[in-house]
Design an enzyme around this catalytic site. Structure first.
Site, mmCIF file in Angstrom:
data_model
loop_
_atom_site.group_PDB
_atom_site.id
_atom_site.type_symbol
_atom_site.label_atom_id
_atom_site.label_comp_id
_atom_site.label_asym_id
_atom_site.label_seq_id
_atom_site.Cartn_x
_atom_site.Cartn_y
_atom_site.Cartn_z
ATOM 1 N N GLN A 13 0.696 19.905 4.005
ATOM 2 C CA GLN A 13 2.085 19.957 4.466
ATOM 3 C C GLN A 13 2.574 21.414 4.468
ATOM 4 O OE1 GLN A 13 4.063 17.254 5.637
ATOM 5 N NE2 GLN A 13 5.403 18.938 6.255
ATOM 6 N N GLU A 40 9.850 2.379 10.431
ATOM 7 C CA GLU A 40 10.797 3.482 10.223
ATOM 8 C C GLU A 40 10.007 4.767 10.283
ATOM 9 O OE1 GLU A 40 13.912 3.562 10.271
ATOM 10 O OE2 GLU A 40 14.309 1.419 10.132
ATOM 11 N N GLU A 56 9.366 17.156 14.580
ATOM 12 C CA GLU A 56 9.677 16.996 13.161
ATOM 13 C C GLU A 56 8.729 17.867 12.335
ATOM 14 O OE1 GLU A 56 8.598 13.366 11.008
ATOM 15 O OE2 GLU A 56 10.659 13.311 10.277
ATOM 16 N N LYS A 68 0.848 -1.203 0.000
ATOM 17 C CA LYS A 68 0.000 0.000 0.000
ATOM 18 C C LYS A 68 0.877 1.244 0.000
ATOM 19 C CE LYS A 68 -1.742 2.967 2.679
ATOM 20 N NZ LYS A 68 -1.858 4.117 1.762
ATOM 21 N N CYS A 90 13.290 12.073 6.139
ATOM 22 C CA CYS A 90 13.359 11.671 7.547
ATOM 23 C C CYS A 90 14.761 11.906 8.089
ATOM 24 C CB CYS A 90 12.973 10.210 7.692
ATOM 25 S SG CYS A 90 13.893 9.152 6.584
HETATM 26 P P1 NAD Z 1 2.018 8.782 7.373
HETATM 27 O O1 NAD Z 1 2.287 8.097 8.666
HETATM 28 O O2 NAD Z 1 0.926 9.765 7.327
HETATM 29 O O3 NAD Z 1 1.683 7.703 6.248
HETATM 30 C C1 NAD Z 1 2.559 6.656 5.933
HETATM 31 C C2 NAD Z 1 1.756 5.531 5.315
HETATM 32 O O4 NAD Z 1 0.901 4.970 6.316
HETATM 33 C C3 NAD Z 1 0.854 5.970 4.174
HETATM 34 O O5 NAD Z 1 0.840 4.985 3.163
HETATM 35 C C4 NAD Z 1 -0.492 6.082 4.862
HETATM 36 O O6 NAD Z 1 -1.584 5.962 3.962
HETATM 37 C C5 NAD Z 1 -0.418 4.905 5.800
HETATM 38 N N1 NAD Z 1 -1.377 4.946 6.919
HETATM 39 C C6 NAD Z 1 -1.965 6.032 7.465
HETATM 40 N N2 NAD Z 1 -2.813 5.645 8.452
HETATM 41 C C7 NAD Z 1 -2.731 4.301 8.542
HETATM 42 C C8 NAD Z 1 -3.339 3.328 9.370
HETATM 43 N N3 NAD Z 1 -4.219 3.657 10.315
HETATM 44 N N4 NAD Z 1 -3.010 2.034 9.203
HETATM 45 C C9 NAD Z 1 -2.113 1.679 8.266
HETATM 46 N N5 NAD Z 1 -1.517 2.551 7.433
HETATM 47 C C10 NAD Z 1 -1.814 3.853 7.572
HETATM 48 O O7 NAD Z 1 3.408 9.416 6.890
HETATM 49 P P2 NAD Z 1 3.673 10.322 5.594
HETATM 50 O O8 NAD Z 1 3.107 11.677 5.867
HETATM 51 O O9 NAD Z 1 3.267 9.607 4.360
HETATM 52 O O10 NAD Z 1 5.265 10.399 5.605
HETATM 53 C C11 NAD Z 1 5.991 11.320 6.349
HETATM 54 C C12 NAD Z 1 6.625 10.642 7.555
HETATM 55 O O11 NAD Z 1 7.412 9.539 7.122
HETATM 56 C C13 NAD Z 1 7.584 11.551 8.295
HETATM 57 O O12 NAD Z 1 7.360 11.432 9.687
HETATM 58 C C14 NAD Z 1 8.956 10.993 7.959
HETATM 59 O O13 NAD Z 1 9.955 11.210 8.908
HETATM 60 C C15 NAD Z 1 8.657 9.539 7.807
HETATM 61 N N6 NAD Z 1 9.694 8.870 7.032
HETATM 62 C C16 NAD Z 1 10.572 8.052 7.680
HETATM 63 C C17 NAD Z 1 11.587 7.416 6.994
HETATM 64 C C18 NAD Z 1 12.544 6.498 7.707
HETATM 65 O O14 NAD Z 1 13.124 5.648 7.054
HETATM 66 N N7 NAD Z 1 12.720 6.645 9.005
HETATM 67 C C19 NAD Z 1 11.707 7.604 5.615
HETATM 68 C C20 NAD Z 1 10.798 8.444 4.967
HETATM 69 C C21 NAD Z 1 9.780 9.068 5.694
#
Ligand code: NAD
Length: 478
Positions: free
Chosen positions: A328, A247, A380, A172, A281
């Site tokens: 954002q 992550e 963040e 997904k 991130c």
């Molecule tokens: P997000 O948590 O909003 O979404 C991430 C994914 O989770 C999306 O596909 C979203 O649809 C899904 N999701 C949302 N609610 C869910 C639920 N209840 N159950 C299952 N899946 C669900 O994050 P984002 O806004 O897409 O990304 C930004 C974040 O990602 C930032 O905090 C960033 O630091 C982090 N990030 C971390 C890394 C790493 O490797 N540490 C790398 C890239 C991004």
């Protein structure tokens, strides 16, 4: 209208309600239309992955190698086209989009090789006449849930090892960036993956992601995204005792000592904090600068930012593309206001700007004279905003660097071997960079963090086997 790109479930392309993929550099451009999956689609995909698992888990390593290899070759051959698609849907510059696409190809190439390098161990038992074998086996059905900021690289570094080690996948991607996700699934499907081995369910996290998390048939979940969502996935996964790899966020410190080479430090800080629009991130969002170099660093960083062009991601003159979407952008602007109201000094940027096209353009914001307890130094932001924090000494800088709930990446700019060595050993982070930006990592070595940034085994390189396999110990009386 663009053709509606469907989900892939059990080897069938399945239509659904259309999601419009909007270009953040130009809201009038629809990059494509993608089918939104339902919770029932997710359940069907999980059932298909479960049904495909017995055969795929026993499949020959040459078959897995060939599919991963073909995928790497096609991504590389189409890097310009796929890089442009990525830039159009996410907003990072074309050079960054192509670079990320090349990296995805390299990841598939690496795991094509790993498929031929699966090993175990044989040791004598402590009981005479008995042999002991230790082997790795696939985990089962793996759910892969990815964020929007690396639309092709993050899916690649999760899907490639999952398939390499014999797992089946329900994938997904983030709602904002279905285009790159669809492209790699299409490539893998045409490369010869059997039906049900890889399933694509695009759509909302609260619907599709949640259905995946709530399924008892999901043996493991590899997630990248925000701390809030990662925490919810961990809680909702507890009844199933499944394997988890989470992550999450970062608030990565970049320490700049008095003895640093100023050019190296400014390069590392500006690249780390603001490239990819700060939406990484691993972004260097806290710049911890020793007093003796402080004024020169702030002046030089501001001068460098004045020369950076914010604009349309596809314009070759652009250094920093738009923010990914309106919500954002609103979040970034709220943090910029909070920084000012808490007393940080805005040295440069932080302005919403207009260009020829209707995009989410924001100039990179450099705050000076921050304290580490300010909101912009603790939370963040995930945008082009960095906080410069003064430090009296190396020891003070190290304490500030570690004073965060996160622990993904940490950097230091110094010409002192003593301080570089001490920092490598004492920074509370999963990755440490010396005279380099906190962002920018290799694909063949482990990636991940500590504290609130990561949970579970590392990603990438041969360490990926820790998550995507389970170990079996077998005893034989000869
Ligand atoms: P997000 O948590 O909003 O979404 C991430 C994914 O989770 C999306 O596909 C979203 O649809 C899904 N999701 C949302 N609610 C869910 C639920 N209840 N159950 C299952 N899946 C669900 O994050 P984002 O806004 O897409 O990304 C930004 C974040 O990602 C930032 O905090 C960033 O630091 C982090 N990030 C971390 C890394 C790493 O490797 N540490 C790398 C890239 C991004």
């Amino acid at each position: 209208m663009n053709e509606l790109k469907p989900n892939l479930i059990g080897g069938n392309w399945v239509q659904g309600e259309a999601i419009a993929n909007i270009n953040p550099s130009d809201q009038s451009e629809v990059v494509g239309y993608f089918a939104r999956a339902s919770a029932e689609d997710a359940q069907t995909a999980i059932a298909a992955a479960k049904a495909a698992f017995p055969a795929w888990s026993q499949s020959g390593i040459m078959q897995r190698h060939t599919i991963l290899r073909k995928t790497a070759d096609e991504i590389m051959a189409r890097k310009d086209e796929l890089g442009a698609l990525l830039s159009r849907e996410e907003g990072k510059t074309l050079a960054e989009g192509i670079g990320e696409t090349v990296r995805a190809a390299q990841v598939f190439d690496f795991f094509a090789g790993e498929a031929l390098r699966l090993t175990g161990q044989t040791v004598p038992s402590v009981r005479p006449g008995i042999g002991v074998e230790m082997t790795r086996e696939p985990v089962g059905v793996v759910g892969i849930i990815t964020p929007w900021n690396f639309p092709i690289a993050i899916p690649a570094w999760k899907i490639a090892p999952a398939l390499c080690y014999g797992n089946t996948v329900v994938f997904k991607p983030a709602d904002l960036v279905p285009g790159s996700a669809w492209a790699i699934v299409d490539i893998l499907h045409r490369a010869g993956l059997p039906d049900g081995v890889l399933n694509l369910v695009m759509g909302k996290g609260s619907v599709v992601g949640q259905a995946m998390v709530e399924s008892a048939d999901m043996d493991a979940i590899s997630f990248t995204g925000s701390v809030g969502t990662g925490g919810a996935i961990a809680r909702d996964s507890a009844p199933f005792m499944r394997k988890l790899q989470l992550e999450m966020g970062g608030k990565n410190p970049m320490v700049i000592l008095d003895d640093a080479d100023l050019d190296v430090a400014v390069d590392a800080a500006v690249n780390g904090a603001f490239f990819s629009t700060g939406q990484r991130c691993t972004a260097s969002s806290r710049l911890i600068v020793q007093e003796g170099i402080y004024d020169r660093f702030v002046a030089a960083a501001a001068e460098r930012l004045q020369a950076t062009q914010v604009g349309h991601a596809m314009d070759p003159a652009t250094h920093i593309g738009p923010v990914v979407d309106q919500s954002q952008l609103d979040q970034d602007c709220r943090y910029i206001e909070t920084g000012q109201s808490e007393g940080a000094r805005l040295v440069w940027g932080g302005n919403r700007v207009q260009r020829d096209t209707d995009g989410f353009f924001l100039t990179p914001a450099l705050f000076a004279d921050c304290t580490n307890d300010m909101t912009i130094a603790q939370e963040e932001i995930f945008g082009p905003v960095a906080a410069v924090i003064p430090a009296k000494s190396y020891d003070h800088a190290l304490d500030l660097a570690n004073d965060t709930p996160f622990g993904l990446s940490a950097g230091i700019c110094t010409t002192s071997l003593k301080h570089a060595t001490h920092f490598k050993r004492n920074a509370h982070a999963g990755m440490v960079m010396v005279n380099l930006p906190t962002a920018g990592v290799d694909f063949h070595v482990p990636f991940g963090g500590r504290k609130g940034s990561s949970f579970g085994p590392r990603e990438q390189g041969s360490y990926a086997a820790e998550f995507f396999t389970t170990v079996k110990t077998a005893y034989t009386l000869a």
